[in-house]
Write a protein that holds these residues in place. Structure first.
Motif, PDB file in Angstrom:
ATOM      1  N   ASP A  29       0.821  -1.202   0.000  1.00 17.18           N
ATOM      2  CA  ASP A  29       0.000   0.000   0.000  1.00 17.18           C
ATOM      3  C   ASP A  29       0.857   1.253   0.000  1.00 17.18           C
ATOM      4  N   THR A  51       2.427   7.127  -0.225  1.00 14.18           N
ATOM      5  CA  THR A  51       2.133   6.252  -1.356  1.00 14.18           C
ATOM      6  C   THR A  51       3.082   6.579  -2.498  1.00 14.18           C
ATOM      7  N   LYS A  53       2.015   5.206  -5.714  1.00  8.87           N
ATOM      8  CA  LYS A  53       1.237   4.592  -6.781  1.00  8.87           C
ATOM      9  C   LYS A  53       0.218   5.536  -7.406  1.00  8.87           C
ATOM     10  N   ARG A  78      -8.114  10.653  -5.754  1.00 10.53           N
ATOM     11  CA  ARG A  78      -7.785   9.519  -4.919  1.00 10.53           C
ATOM     12  C   ARG A  78      -7.880   9.908  -3.441  1.00 10.53           C
ATOM     13  N   ASP A  87      -8.454   2.041  -2.535  1.00 10.86           N
ATOM     14  CA  ASP A  87      -8.924   1.687  -3.870  1.00 10.86           C
ATOM     15  C   ASP A  87     -10.098   2.578  -4.286  1.00 10.86           C
ATOM     16  N   GLU A  88     -10.922   3.004  -3.335  1.00  9.44           N
ATOM     17  CA  GLU A  88     -12.063   3.848  -3.641  1.00  9.44           C
ATOM     18  C   GLU A  88     -11.611   5.209  -4.181  1.00  9.44           C
ATOM     19  N   LYS A  89     -12.416   5.767  -5.068  1.00  4.50           N
ATOM     20  CA  LYS A  89     -12.149   7.089  -5.631  1.00  4.50           C
ATOM     21  C   LYS A  89     -13.383   7.970  -5.457  1.00  4.50           C
TER      22      LYS A  89
END
Length: 383
Positions: A29, A51, A53, A78, A87-89
Motif C-alpha cells: 500500500d 504512497t 502509486k 484519490r 482503492d475507492e475514488k
C-alpha cells in the motif's frame, strides 16, 4: 516482494526509500521508508512516504477526518486514509480537458469547511475552441460530489495543451485567488480583455468583487487582479501579513517568485530573464517602468510548480520560508525572503521526482506530491 528499481530518492547524501518492483508480484500500500537522516542547512529531517502509486498527482486537500484528497491530472481524485492509498475514488468528478498540461488540477477546502462543506476545484474544461481553466465548487457526500456548481471559466478557450495555471487560495475575507496561464500565446498576458496570463480574484460564490482593480476599466475583464504572468502554478496567501505570492514558469530561464499586488503588471513577455527554448531572444530588456521585478528568479529554469510558505512551529528554522517545487530539476527550493527581499535559497531533496505540489497540512507537516514516480511524501524533522 522485491525492491523496485528506479524509484529511489537520490538525495544529497543517501537513498531514502525503495519501493516494490512489479515483476508480477503484489504491490504494498505504501513505499517502505528508510530512516535516513537528511542534513540540510537549517534542519535535519527524514521522509515518510504515504504512497508511490499515483498517476500524476496535482493537488491535495486535507479533510477534518484525516483523509487526504489527491487530484490526478487525468480526472480522478484519490483518497489517502491512515497513511494508505485506498482503492475507492471520489465519484461525480467533472469531465476534464486532459491534454498536455491540462486536466484535473487543484483542490482546496473553504477556510470554514467544517461549517459549510465547500470544496473548490480547478480544472481544464473541454469546450468550443479547446479547453479553459475553470473554477467550481462542490460538497462531499460519502465518496461522491454533490451540489456541484461551476463558478468561472477563463476566456477565451484555446486549442493549446500548455499553461493553464490554476492554483487556488483564500484570503479569509470572503475571496478566492487563482491563476490562469497565457496558454502559450505571449501577447495574452498583457491583454486586459482576456483572462489568460493573469491572477484572478472572485468572491467565494463566484461573483466579482466590486473593489477589484479593473472592475470599472472599459474593455478589461473585471475578475483580473494582476497581469503580465506567463504560467503561475504556485500560489500562497499569508493570512497574517495579507500578502499574495506566486511562482511562475519562465521560458528557458527566468522562473519567478513574485509578490502579487492588485492591478500590477508583472511584465511577461515585455521583460523577462529567460529566452526562447530554441535559444533565440524574447526581448532585449529585463526592466521597464510600470512593470514589476520578481523578488527572485531562477536561471537556468527549475520549472517551478506548487509552493508553500512555512508557518508551522514544526520547522522553526524554516519559518516563513517558501518551499517551491521544481519539475525539471526534481527538487525543492527553500527560499528565504526578508521584508519582501530575497535573502538566499537552498536545494532540498535532490532527484526526488518532478515536484508538482508542496503543501502544509493542518497537522503542521509539509507534504509533497511528485510525478514520475507519483508519490505523496511528508517531511519529518529528525528530532
Amino acid at each position: 516482494m522485491t525492491l523496485k528499481k528506479g524509484i529511489v530518492y537520490a538525495l544529497l547524501i543517501a537513498s531514502v526509500v525503495a519501493c516494490s518492483e512489479k515483476n508480477g508480484t503484489e504491490h504494498p500500500d505504501t513505499a517502505t521508508p528508510v530512516a535516513t537522516v537528511i542534513e540540510s542547512e537549517k534542519l535535519k529531517f527524514t521522509i515518510d512516504t504515504l504512497t508511490d502509486k499515483l498517476d500524476n498527482p496535482w493537488g491535495m486537500a486535507f479533510l477534518p477526518d484525516g483523509r487526504i484528497l489527491v487530484t490526478e491530472k487525468k480526472g480522478e481524485i484519490r483518497i489517502i486514509k491512515d497513511g494508505k492509498l485506498l482503492d475507492e475514488k471520489i465519484e461525480n468528478v467533472p469531465a476534464v480537458y486532459d491534454h498536455g498540461q491540462g486536466g484535473l488540477l487543484d483542490i482546496a477546502l473553504h477556510p470554514d469547511y467544517t461549517t459549510n462543506g465547500w470544496i473548490y476545484l480547478s480544472y481544464a474544461k473541454p469546450g468550443e475552441g479547446g479547453g479553459g481553466t475553470t473554477i467550481a465548487r462542490t460538497k462531499l457526500n460519502g465518496n461522491a460530489f454533490i451540489e456541484f456548481k461551476e463558478l468561472f471559466s477563463a476566456q477565451p478557450f484555446v486549442d493549446s495543451e500548455v499553461h493553464f495555471g490554476s492554483r487556488i487560495v483564500f484570503d479569509g475575507k470572503g475571496h478566492i485567488f487563482f491563476s490562469s496561464g497565457e496558454r502559450g500565446t505571449k501577447e495574452n498576458a498583457q491583454n486586459l480583455g482576456n483572462h489568460l496570463g493573469k491572477v484572478l480574484r472572485l468572491n467565494e460564490d463566484g461573483t466579482v468583487p466590486t473593489d477589484n482593480p479593473f472592475v470599472n476599466k472599459a474593455g478589461a475583464k473585471p475578475e483580473i487582479w494582476s497581469y503580465g504572468h506567463r504560467n503561475p502554478q504556485g500560489l500562497v496567501y499569508n493570512i497574517t501579513t495579507g500578502e499574495l505570492w506566486d511562482v511562475e514558469h519562465g521560458p528557458k530561464g527566468g522562473d519567478e517568485l513574485n509578490k502579487v499586488e492588485a492591478g500590477k503588471n508583472y511584465g511577461w513577455p515585455v521583460i523577462t530573464y529567460g529566452i526562447n527554448y530554441d535559444g533565440t531572444p524574447i526581448t532585449d530588456i529585463t526592466k521597464k517602468d510600470g512593470m514589476e521585478q520578481p523578488v527572485w528568479y531562477w536561471v537556468p529554469s527549475i520549472a517551478t510548480c506548487g509552493m508553500a510558505q512555512v508557518i508551522s512551529d514544526i520547522y522553526p528554522n524554516w519559518k516563513n520560508n517558501f518551499l517551491v517545487g521544481a519539475l525539471a530539476q526534481t527538487h525543492i527550493s527553500r527560499v528565504e525572503v526578508d521584508n519582501g527581499k530575497y535573502v538566499k535559497h537552498e536545494r532540498l531533496l535532490e532527484k526526488v521526482g518532478r515536484v508538482r505540489m508542496v503543501k502544509q497540512g493542518p497537522d503542521g507537516y509539509i507534504y509533497i506530491a511528485t510525478q514520475s514516480p507519483g508519490m505523496i511524501v511528508k517531511i519529518v524533522p529528525a528530532n
